[in-house]
Design an enzyme around this catalytic site. Structure first.
Site, short mmCIF file in Angstrom:
data_model
loop_
_atom_site.label_atom_id
_atom_site.label_comp_id
_atom_site.label_asym_id
_atom_site.label_seq_id
_atom_site.Cartn_x
_atom_site.Cartn_y
_atom_site.Cartn_z
CB SER A 1 38.59 45.61 38.58
OG SER A 1 38.67 45.93 37.21
CG ASP A 2 32.46 43.81 36.44
OD1 ASP A 2 32.80 43.73 35.25
OD2 ASP A 2 31.35 43.42 36.85
#
Ligand code: BGC
Length: 759
Positions: free
Chosen positions: A301-302
């Site tokens: 994920s970011d």
């Protein structure tokens, strides 16, 4: 598929010897086919072995340890004792890493020696354009149109990064960006899917090397998956709406190129894509990435983007956010702990299955095995890498030189001739080593940067008087008290060299701008300087296209330097004094006003196209009634000291079958007394098809060196993939019909020819 694409790529870049062309191409193909075949069988036996090792390991892992693999902790935000404890318990699979070999090695030792199943950690970092040797920002690198050089720079970055124990890099960013207000346009390769794909692949090759298990290879991560660059209004993190067809024809293209190049990982984006945030989007993360592309690496994920699902309003709490992200196919959560805190409970409650977790963990372990981490977990400990070596600086200098784009050069003011006896260096970047590196350079050092003034002062053999006056204290300053000194210096000099632009902190993440003109009082200063009657060379440092319309009439020449990295000073001195001819070409369209945005060359044809009076730039769509609709400078544009002419465009056939390959030949001649490099560009337009297609699309390019008076042939080879597009049924297909093709120096000028693809 992989091999065929590779072969096309090689043939597009090399010009085969023309004697008995077919035989040579045939032999070449056979050789490549055989070596690809051999490679494939080696890879598949390695892959089978890896899957067996994953099976064995997973049989021994508890659910807790599996979930631990899906958590990436942020070293700088957490208490060290807590991190160590979690690693020991097998509850961390990756770290947003410290850039410190001793610390990294110590943490890896805990994972390998004390965690339940001794699984090594991934150490991730953002080395976006070099570590200690800072290269030009990625957008500038794209302006070099030199993937070989970009790969060399990425290799240097990988060597330096690996020496700190880091084994995973959050680069390349291949977000298509058609909006220069968006600050992160600096981090990618511009508006074109083909150029972006080529540059992204060059970086992946540089980072991952020919063998992922080697000491200086690091895993690459393609980001941000997907559509992030289309943020509404250019406001970072904002909503995106991209129809599936456009997603596939434009935004996904460079990501797919990375997949074909063997990238280990992707990062999910912050954006809401068509109503479903990218971090929990089963359509992009599962259907496209896994089902359609068969990607078997991992997706991280970011930072905190899983928790951000609550902000988007698609999850009520961290547990629901975790559930949605895991079900969508996200492997690792970066920064936040909703997987770590809630995945166990979610399995127990039957909200996600253990199979979901298993699938996810398999992907993570697969990459760790492929990287050889189980055999050699301690990167950086058994090799000596010289940071900032002469070679590294030489690569940085070359890349900086080749990424500088000359936008204007009236009366051939540049290169400065021997008749120039004195120059005035003026402007906020005249002597500003603090900001030349650009965004994302947390490990660059000011003392490594070769700024403009010292570079000019130290240029060997330069016999000109140099005066320096800042004129304005910094880019955004509104104080005019330093104007007087600058005007005096200008008055006593033959030429004014103005080095201005935007602050590096005005670019990159969370740095969108609504106004793109030179900030502060720089325009005012330039206008005052113009009144001296002395010719002005304007050099712009920036992370995006700026709107220069207001000052273009006041200056004789313009060099667009971008944020240059450490070697910007010498690169500019070499160009301004003619040691090197400028050869950069724009990877993005430059607007004349913010109100024209988005403005990009590969737009769709409209129902009422602009009238002829728009001259050369007639491809740019619908007019405004209060302003021009043409760009200040089009995509692909860039001047040289040399004068190049294109001639003799010839196709191997004007009538093709859709599975045929097309050879495109043309001749480029240097009609000047300067040597120089030119980037010959090939554009295509599908004239009639079932859906509207861009007015032009870049399909190939070639950088060539030409001596004064020299002519050289360029040859491009196009085939199925170049003619094909995703139709409304999302089939990647070639439709029979008429095409136009251009070979030329940019996206508007060039020789045109037509051909037809039959059934
Ligand atoms: C950025 C990513 C970056 C990550 C880790 C995020 O804020 O969007 O591009 O890789 O931070 O530093």
């Amino acid at each position: 598929m992989n091999c065929l694409n590779e072969r096309n790529a090689i043939l597009k870049i090399n010009i085969p010897v023309m004697i008995n062309k077919n035989l040579i191409i045939g032999l070449f193909s056979l050789l490549l086919f055989n070596s690809c075949f051999a490679q494939q069988s080696a890879t598949s036996s390695t892959n089978i072995l890896i899957e067996k090792r994953i099976d064995n390991l997973m049989r021994k892992m508890s659910l807790t340890e599996k979930i631990g693999q899906m958590y990436q902790s942020n070293y700088s935000n957490e208490d060290l004792a807590h991190i160590q404890q979690l690693i020991r318990q097998g509850k961390i699979g990756a770290l947003l890493s410290p850039m410190d070999l001793v610390k990294v090695t110590a943490l890896q030792k805990i994972a390998v020696e004390e965690s339940p199943n001794h699984i090594p950690l991934l150490f991730g970092a953002d080395v976006i354009h070099g570590l200690r040797t800072v290269f030009p920002i990625p957008l500038a690198q794209a302006a070099s149109w030199n993937p070989g050089l970009v790969e060399q720079a990425a290799r240097v970055a990988a060597e330096e990064t690996s020496s700190f124990g880091v084994n995973w890099n959050y680069s390349p960013m291949v977000d298509i960006a058609r909006d220069p207000r968006w600050g992160r346009i600096a981090e990618g390769f511009g508006e074109d899917p083909y150029l972006t794909g080529i540059m992204g692949v060059a970086m992946v090759k540089g980072y991952q090397g020919s063998d992922l298990t080697k000491a200086t290879s690091i895993a690459a991560c393609g980001k941000h998956f997907v559509g992030y660059g289309a943020a509404e209004g250019g406001r970072d993190y904002n909503t995106t709406y991209i129809p599936e067809n456009e997603l596939k024809n434009t935004y996904l293209r460079p990501f797919y190129a990375l997949k074909q190049a063997g990238i280990c990982s992707y990062m999910s984006a912050f954006n809401d894509l068509n109503g479903v945030p990218s971090t929990a989007n089963p359509f992009t993360l599962r259907q496209i990435l896994r089902d359609e592309w068969n990607f078997d690496g991992l997706v991280v994920s970011d930072q905190h983007s899983v928790l951000g699902l609550i902000n988007h309003g698609i999850a009520a709490d961290p547990a629901e956010a975790a559930s949605k992200a895991i079900k969508a196919g996200l492997n690792i959560e970066m920064g936040s702990t909703s997987f770590l805190d809630f995945a166990h409970q979610l399995v127990k409650e039957g909200k996600i299955s253990e199979k979901d977790i298993d699938e996810s963990v398999r992907d993570i372990l697969r990459i760790k095995f492929r990287m050889g981490l189980f055999e050699k977990p301690y990167k950086g400990t058994d090799t000596k890498v010289e940071l900032l070596s002469n070679y590294n600086k030489e690569v940085a200098l070359k890349l900086s030189e080749q990424s500088i784009v000359m936008l204007k050069n009236d009366k051939n003011l540049l290169p400065l001739s021997d008749s120039i006896k004195s120059i005035a260096i003026i402007g906020p970047y005249g002597n500003n080593p603090n900001e030349m590196d650009g965004c994302w350079t947390s490990h660059g050092r000011v003392e490594d940067v070769q700024a403009v003034l010292p570079a000019f002062q130290n240029m060997p053999g330069l016999n000109v008087a140099i005066r320096y006056a800042k004129g304005v204290d910094n880019c955004t300053s509104t104080d005019t008290s330093l104007f007087k000194e600058a005007l005096e210096a200008a008055g006593k000099s033959d030429v004014i060299l103005f080095f201005g632009g935007e602050h590096s902190e005005q670019t990159g993440e969370n740095n969108s701008r609504a106004f793109l003109r030179l900030p502060g009082v720089q325009e005012q200063l330039l206008k005052a300087l113009a009144k001296t009657g002395k010719p002005i060379v304007l050099t712009v440092f920036s992370g995006r296209p700026l709107v220069l319309e207001n000052v273009l009439p006041d200056v004789t020449s313009v060099l667009y330097a971008w944020h240059t990295g450490i070697m910007g000073g010498p690169a500019l001195a070499n160009i301004i004094f003619g040691k090197v001819s400028p050869s950069g070409k724009l990877p993005v369209t430059f607007p004349k006003a913010e109100g024209q945005i988005p403005l990009y060359y590969n737009h769709k044809p409209s129902n009422q196209p602009p009238k002829k009076e728009l001259g050369n730039y007639s491809d740019y769509r619908t007019t405004y009634n209060d302003f021009s609709n043409t760009p200040a400078f089009p995509f692909g544009f860039g001047l040289s000291y040399a004068r190049f002419e294109y001639s003799d465009i010839k196709l191997s056939s004007q009538q093709l079958h859709f599975s045929d390959t097309l050879l495109v030949n043309a001749v480029v001649s240097n009609k000047s007394t300067y040597e120089g490099e030119e980037v010959a560009q090939l554009y295509l337009h599908n004239k009639v098809s079932s859906i509207t297609r861009p007015v032009k699309e870049l399909k190939a390019f070639q950088r060539i060196f030409l001596k004064p008076g020299e002519s050289k042939p360029v040859q491009f080879k196009l085939s199925y993939n170049d003619f094909a597009f995703y139709d409304l049924n999302n089939q990647f297909t070639v439709e029979p019909g008429a095409f136009s093709l251009w070979v030329g120096p940019n996206s508007v000028d060039g020789l045109r020819t037509d051909f037809v693809i039959g059934k």
